[in-house]
Scaffold this active site. Structure first.
Site, PDB file in Angstrom:
ATOM      1  CB  ILE A   1      -0.944   0.028   1.112  1.00 52.04           C
ATOM      2  CG1 ILE A   1      -2.016   1.127   0.945  1.00 52.04           C
ATOM      3  CG2 ILE A   1      -0.184   0.127   2.712  1.00 52.04           C
ATOM      4  CD1 ILE A   1      -3.236   0.730   1.628  1.00 52.04           C
TER       5      ILE A   1
ATOM      6  N   GLY B   1       3.482  -4.636  10.277  1.00 54.75           N
ATOM      7  CA  GLY B   1       2.435  -4.620   9.392  1.00 54.75           C
ATOM      8  C   GLY B   1       2.410  -3.381   8.629  1.00 54.75           C
TER       9      GLY B   1
ATOM     10  CG  ASP C   1       1.091   1.598  12.557  1.00 56.57           C
ATOM     11  OD1 ASP C   1       1.258   2.698  11.873  1.00 56.57           O
ATOM     12  OD2 ASP C   1       0.902   1.648  13.578  1.00 56.57           O
TER      13      ASP C   1
ATOM     14  CE1 TYR D   1      -4.238  -4.644  16.801  1.00 59.13           C
ATOM     15  CE2 TYR D   1      -5.952  -3.414  15.979  1.00 59.13           C
ATOM     16  CZ  TYR D   1      -4.921  -3.372  16.947  1.00 59.13           C
ATOM     17  OH  TYR D   1      -4.427  -2.329  17.285  1.00 59.13           O
TER      18      TYR D   1
HETATM   19  N1  APR Z   1       0.355  -3.231   1.978  1.00 61.98           N
HETATM   20  C1  APR Z   1      -0.410  -3.846   2.053  1.00 61.98           C
HETATM   21  N2  APR Z   1      -1.125  -4.581   2.935  1.00 61.98           N
HETATM   22  C2  APR Z   1      -0.171  -5.115   4.025  1.00 61.98           C
HETATM   23  C3  APR Z   1       1.126  -4.582   4.005  1.00 61.98           C
HETATM   24  C4  APR Z   1       1.566  -3.674   2.999  1.00 61.98           C
HETATM   25  N3  APR Z   1       2.818  -3.046   3.035  1.00 61.98           N
HETATM   26  N4  APR Z   1       1.721  -5.242   5.092  1.00 61.98           N
HETATM   27  C5  APR Z   1       0.734  -6.000   5.617  1.00 61.98           C
HETATM   28  N5  APR Z   1      -0.297  -6.107   5.025  1.00 61.98           N
HETATM   29  C6  APR Z   1      -1.574  -6.722   5.175  1.00 61.98           C
HETATM   30  C7  APR Z   1      -1.439  -8.013   5.867  1.00 61.98           C
HETATM   31  O1  APR Z   1      -1.112  -9.050   5.380  1.00 61.98           O
HETATM   32  C8  APR Z   1      -2.740  -8.209   6.545  1.00 61.98           C
HETATM   33  O2  APR Z   1      -3.619  -8.751   5.692  1.00 61.98           O
HETATM   34  O3  APR Z   1      -2.493  -6.070   5.874  1.00 61.98           O
HETATM   35  C9  APR Z   1      -3.271  -6.570   6.614  1.00 61.98           C
HETATM   36  C10 APR Z   1      -3.511  -5.997   7.929  1.00 61.98           C
HETATM   37  O4  APR Z   1      -2.490  -6.503   8.933  1.00 61.98           O
HETATM   38  P1  APR Z   1      -1.714  -5.539   9.821  1.00 61.98           P
HETATM   39  O5  APR Z   1      -0.656  -4.534   9.205  1.00 61.98           O
HETATM   40  O6  APR Z   1      -1.317  -6.382  10.824  1.00 61.98           O
HETATM   41  O7  APR Z   1      -3.118  -4.727  10.514  1.00 61.98           O
HETATM   42  P2  APR Z   1      -4.050  -5.292  11.800  1.00 61.98           P
HETATM   43  O8  APR Z   1      -4.376  -6.461  11.710  1.00 61.98           O
HETATM   44  O9  APR Z   1      -5.074  -4.280  11.662  1.00 61.98           O
HETATM   45  O10 APR Z   1      -3.382  -4.690  13.040  1.00 61.98           O
HETATM   46  C11 APR Z   1      -3.104  -3.618  13.474  1.00 61.98           C
HETATM   47  O11 APR Z   1      -0.921  -4.103  14.062  1.00 61.98           O
HETATM   48  O12 APR Z   1       1.187  -3.278  13.687  1.00 61.98           O
HETATM   49  C12 APR Z   1       0.260  -3.033  14.432  1.00 61.98           C
HETATM   50  O13 APR Z   1       0.040  -0.857  14.853  1.00 61.98           O
HETATM   51  C13 APR Z   1      -0.653  -1.900  14.165  1.00 61.98           C
HETATM   52  O14 APR Z   1      -1.438  -2.380  16.480  1.00 61.98           O
HETATM   53  C14 APR Z   1      -1.840  -2.270  15.288  1.00 61.98           C
HETATM   54  C15 APR Z   1      -1.865  -3.577  14.658  1.00 61.98           C
END
Ligand code: APR
Length: 190
Positions: free
Chosen positions: A17, A38, A40, A128
């Site tokens: 993203i 991830g 973030d 999450y």
């Molecule tokens: N671009 C697109 N999608 C991504 C990327 C990226 N660079 N990196 C990871 N993903 C995908 C993951 O494979 C997953 O399917 O994004 C989805 C959401 O994953 P997370 O980033 O772990 O988000 P979430 O499950 O909402 O958890 C949020 O994670 O790092 C922490 O600070 C953040 O505490 C919060 C938690």
């Protein structure tokens, strides 16, 4: 793959993203707006320190299901919309409602700021632990529901990291063609 719903194009994109040049990109943040892993982690790494500096100024952080916006720093986007999905706890703790609300809050905020394109990751499906299929259904219902109304948004992009998630969204959207009268397929290619 591209679909059209009223005035808005819905696009599926497989990749990272942080590389997407939508006017707004959505961060899967936490309530404290403290940088994590991830999506973030990638957003703060690629966007640079200006994003976290602005997050720290936001009083009260970002409760689950809500959204706030900051600069996009060095990212190709204009703004980052930080939204917080729920932690999966088995499905009986209002997770679907909170996840839908996270998508809606981000869409409303983008509209308020006059942004015409927005890219979402699959909120809550990484750290999450929200099951991918259930999360996909909630995400599409929230976005398609929102696009039934007048909007400045001309493009909504779902950015899926894995081929498996891309296929899931593709299948679900194709199924929605049968029940959603205003939705139509524009192009098959990614
Ligand atoms: N671009 C697109 N999608 C991504 C990327 C990226 N660079 N990196 C990871 N993903 C995908 C993951 O494979 C997953 O399917 O994004 C989805 C959401 O994953 P997370 O980033 O772990 O988000 P979430 O499950 O909402 O958890 C949020 O994670 O790092 C922490 O600070 C953040 O505490 C919060 C938690």
């Amino acid at each position: 793959m591209k679909f059209q719903l009223n005035q808005t194009t819905i696009r599926l994109h497989q990749g990272d993203i942080t590389q997407v040049a939508a006017e707004a990109i959505v961060n899967a943040a936490n309530s404290a707006l403290a940088s994590g892993g991830g999506v973030d982690g990638a957003i703060h790494r690629v966007g640079g320190p200006a994003i976290l500096a602005e997050c720290r100024q936001i009083k009260g952080g970002c409760p689950t299901g809500s959204a706030v916006s900051t600069t996009a720093g060095r990212l190709p986007a204009q703004r980052v919309i930080h939204t917080v999905g729920p932690v999966w706890q088995g499905g009986r703790k209002q997770e679907a409602k909170l996840l839908g609300s996270a998508y809606s809050a981000a869409l409303f905020l983008a509209e308020e700021e006059g942004l015409t394109s927005i890219a979402f990751p699959a909120l809550s499906t990484g750290a999450y632990g929200y099951p991918a299929e259930e999360a996909c259904a909630v995400a599409l219902a929230a976005v398609l529901g929102h696009l039934q109304w007048e909007t400045v948004l001309r493009e909504v992009i779902f950015v899926l990291f894995s081929g498996r998630d891309y296929a899931l969204y593709q299948t679900h959207l194709q199924q929605l063609l049968a029940t959603e009268p205003n939705l139509r397929l524009l192009a098959n290619e990614a």
